[in-house]
Design a protein around this motif. Structure first.
Motif, PDB file in Angstrom:
ATOM      1  N   LYS A  30      33.565 101.657  56.990  1.00 15.93           N
ATOM      2  CA  LYS A  30      33.880 100.337  57.427  1.00 15.93           C
ATOM      3  C   LYS A  30      35.412  99.721  57.109  1.00 15.93           C
ATOM      4  O   LYS A  30      35.922  99.037  57.957  1.00 15.93           O
ATOM      5  CB  LYS A  30      32.890  99.377  57.186  1.00 15.93           C
ATOM      6  CG  LYS A  30      31.558  99.558  57.778  1.00 15.93           C
ATOM      7  CD  LYS A  30      30.769  98.391  57.383  1.00 15.93           C
ATOM      8  CE  LYS A  30      29.374  98.607  58.177  1.00 15.93           C
ATOM      9  NZ  LYS A  30      28.311  97.549  58.214  1.00 15.93           N
ATOM     10  N   THR A  45      38.229  94.529  67.493  1.00 21.85           N
ATOM     11  CA  THR A  45      38.181  95.919  67.507  1.00 21.85           C
ATOM     12  C   THR A  45      39.334  96.515  68.117  1.00 21.85           C
ATOM     13  O   THR A  45      39.588  96.139  69.412  1.00 21.85           O
ATOM     14  CB  THR A  45      36.813  96.373  68.048  1.00 21.85           C
ATOM     15  OG1 THR A  45      35.833  95.717  67.171  1.00 21.85           O
ATOM     16  CG2 THR A  45      37.033  97.753  68.029  1.00 21.85           C
ATOM     17  N   LYS A  47      34.426  89.242  66.090  1.00 24.86           N
ATOM     18  CA  LYS A  47      35.142  90.343  65.555  1.00 24.86           C
ATOM     19  C   LYS A  47      36.151  90.950  66.586  1.00 24.86           C
ATOM     20  O   LYS A  47      36.197  90.991  67.727  1.00 24.86           O
ATOM     21  CB  LYS A  47      33.877  91.241  65.835  1.00 24.86           C
ATOM     22  CG  LYS A  47      32.740  90.679  64.805  1.00 24.86           C
ATOM     23  CD  LYS A  47      31.514  91.771  64.821  1.00 24.86           C
ATOM     24  CE  LYS A  47      30.531  91.395  63.742  1.00 24.86           C
ATOM     25  NZ  LYS A  47      29.965  90.122  64.002  1.00 24.86           N
ATOM     26  N   SER A  83      39.082 104.348  66.118  1.00 23.17           N
ATOM     27  CA  SER A  83      38.388 102.861  66.481  1.00 23.17           C
ATOM     28  C   SER A  83      38.448 102.078  65.006  1.00 23.17           C
ATOM     29  O   SER A  83      38.248 102.838  63.919  1.00 23.17           O
ATOM     30  CB  SER A  83      37.210 102.686  67.180  1.00 23.17           C
ATOM     31  OG  SER A  83      36.210 103.373  66.274  1.00 23.17           O
ATOM     32  N   THR A 143      37.563  98.132  63.384  1.00 20.45           N
ATOM     33  CA  THR A 143      37.398  96.794  63.555  1.00 20.45           C
ATOM     34  C   THR A 143      37.833  96.069  62.461  1.00 20.45           C
ATOM     35  O   THR A 143      37.490  96.343  61.148  1.00 20.45           O
ATOM     36  CB  THR A 143      35.445  96.658  63.285  1.00 20.45           C
ATOM     37  OG1 THR A 143      35.061  97.439  64.687  1.00 20.45           O
ATOM     38  CG2 THR A 143      35.271  95.159  63.634  1.00 20.45           C
TER      39      THR A 143
END
Length: 538
Positions: A108, A327, A325, A148, A150
């Motif tokens: 993460k 991303t 959020k 990707s 976040t």
């Protein structure tokens, strides 16, 4: 550039910033000050009657059991620490918590990067392009790298990692609690074995004396010197004395089985050392830790503090779920109708994207989850305060027990001396016909009871001394750490002490008494730790 922006955006973490509860005020855990030292009982075998001092700043060694100066006990504990399944389980739980943290941090905090290579065979109908009857078959090859990420805008990920770090601390203190409980249980079980052996030896000696008295009465009865009632009464007394031996032997066998299991061996193992009270030396200086030190020394309080920290972090996670959020995604690769075409620049494809997800309506789910996390935090806070109270009760009980044990031993020594003198006098008077045989029997019973009680009083001093070292934390912060267990950054210097938590392992252990064991009691204390403040900042 994107990474720098992410760091700036992530500078704000919603939810509470955790601070450990303040330690209770006060300079003692008992209502009344302890005496400087316990009373002494001269004439005891070994040093069971020695006086013990209560020292507030007494350093607690990591191998506190070595203060009993028993080489067989030291060897048994070293063996148990290497073979205990409970310690192995605690180590595995700690490693699991660490790996869970690493998995979450790697997944993460850093961008996710995936490589993709594929081939797809398709048939396209001309109807899709307004050309009825036309169709085409082809194979499409693709190769790409997808990224990707976040952004942790409101600190939800960091709060999650904070909770996982607190879980690591909890498992660390659980290991320390298991370590402390194992060593304390081994010491108290060894003392219990020694007590039972002494009681069995004393009972056998008493039975031998009673048998001699019975032989004498039977000879006198044969000569007409006494009546049959006296012989029958002595036979009854001897039988009653011998009847106490099987329960003592049963308790001894159970204690031996317990020692074997604690040492990581099957109960059938007969290689364990055999303990006697003479094998132990009574520590002369006893630690009387301050309340502020106890909350930093006991593993159960430290574990409860770690659980409270985890609950605080979970409030932050639930709070961050209410916010947007962001991303970022990107891909780079190639698409071609032949494998060789993947290497042509004209077939290169790429994409960049950004998306914002703002929860709008979830039927109250996210708000309810935050309220549940807040309630869990309040529950953990209450459990922490209860753990502190029980820990202080345990210490207060043990300190008072040690003082009372010394007085009890002195009283039992006086009682045993008086009972022995009374028995000798009754025997002489009975021979002279000055007293009845019932008086002699009563003197025999009193002597038997006082002898056994004296053994139990001696054992209680050793057992409660071990219980005190366990109650104040056992000096784990001064111990050589297990290879799989690192000292936490918050561990105090050797002069200071450790902390504890709610789900933590229970530290209260039985102490040796009479023929078996009785659970240690605890006295209540009114100290209350202030709960940590919960502030949401953004």
């Amino acid at each position: 550039m994107i990474g720098a922006a992410g760091i700036l955006l992530a500078a704000c973490a919603v939810g509470p910033d955790y601070h450990s509860p303040a330690p209770p005020a006060g300079d003692r855990v008992t209502p009344q000050p302890l005496p400087a030292r316990t009373v002494a009982t001269p004439g005891m075998a070994g040093d069971a009657g020695a006086a013990q001092r209560f020292v507030a700043a007494e350093a607690i060694p990591g191998d506190w059991w070595s203060l009993f100066r028993s080489a067989p006990l030291d060897a048994l504990i070293r063996d148990a620490l290497a073979n205990s399944p409970n310690l192995d389980a605690a180590r595995a739980a700690l490693r699991q918590a660490r790996e869970n943290y690493r998995a979450t941090a790697g997944g993460k905090l850093l961008p996710g990067v995936d490589g993709q290579l594929g081939a797809q065979r398709s048939r396209v109908s001309g109807l899709s392009f307004g050309v009825p009857g036309a169709s085409e078959e082809f194979t499409l090859y693709n190769a790409s790298v997808n990224v990707s990420y976040t952004l942790d805008l409101f600190g939800g990920t960091r709060r999650e990692l904070e909770g996982l770090r607190a879980r690591i601390d909890y498992q660390q203190y659980q290991w320390q609690a298991a370590y402390l409980a194992l060593t304390a249980n081994l010491v108290t079980a060894a003392v219990r074995e020694a007590s039972l052996r002494a009681q069995i030896d004393a009972t056998l000696q008493i039975a031998a004396d009673q048998q001699q008295q019975l032989d004498l009465l039977e000879r006198q009865f044969a000569l007409g010197g006494v009546n049959q009632a006296a012989v029958l009464a002595q036979r009854t007394t001897l039988a009653q004395t011998r009847a106490t031996l099987p329960p003592l032997r049963q308790a001894l066998e159970q204690t031996r089985h317990q020692l074997a299991v604690l040492a990581g061996r099957p109960p059938s193992d007969d290689t364990l050392p055999r303990f006697a009270l003479a094998d132990f030396s009574l520590p002369r200086d006893l630690p009387a830790s301050l309340p502020s030190e106890l909350v930093r020394q006991r593993p159960d309080i430290l574990a409860a503090d770690a659980l409270l920290h985890q609950a605080s972090a979970n409030v932050g996670v639930a709070t961050a779920a209410l916010y947007p959020k962001l991303t970022l995604t990107g891909s780079y690769g190639a698409e071609a109708l032949t494998p060789a075409g993947l290497f042509r620049s004209a077939n290169t494809v790429w994409s960049l994207g950004a998306g914002v997800l703002q929860p709008l309506f979830h039927g109250g789910q996210l708000s309810a989850q935050r309220r549940a996390a807040q309630a869990a935090f309040e529950q953990a806070d209450a459990q922490y305060r209860q753990t502190v109270l029980l820990a202080f009760q345990n210490v207060a009980d043990t300190l008072r027990a040690l003082d009372n044990d010394a007085h009890a031993l002195a009283a039992q020594a006086d009682a045993a001396a008086a009972a022995q003198a009374s028995l000798e006098l009754s025997r002489q008077q009975y021979r002279l016909g000055a007293v009845s045989y019932l008086t002699l029997l009563d003197a025999q019973r009193q002597y038997q009871q006082t002898v056994l009680s004296l053994v139990q009083a001696q054992a209680a001093r050793y057992a409660d001394t071990a219980a005190l070292y366990q109650a104040v934390g056992g000096g784990w912060w001064n111990a050589r750490q297990d290879p799989d267990v690192r000292p936490p950054a918050t561990v105090p210097a050797p002069e200071a002490a450790p902390e504890v938590a709610p789900e933590a392992a229970q530290l209260a252990t039985p102490r040796a008494t009479a023929a078996g064991s009785a659970p240690a009691t605890a006295a209540a204390i009114s100290a209350r730790s202030a709960g940590p403040a919960v502030e949401t900042r953004q």
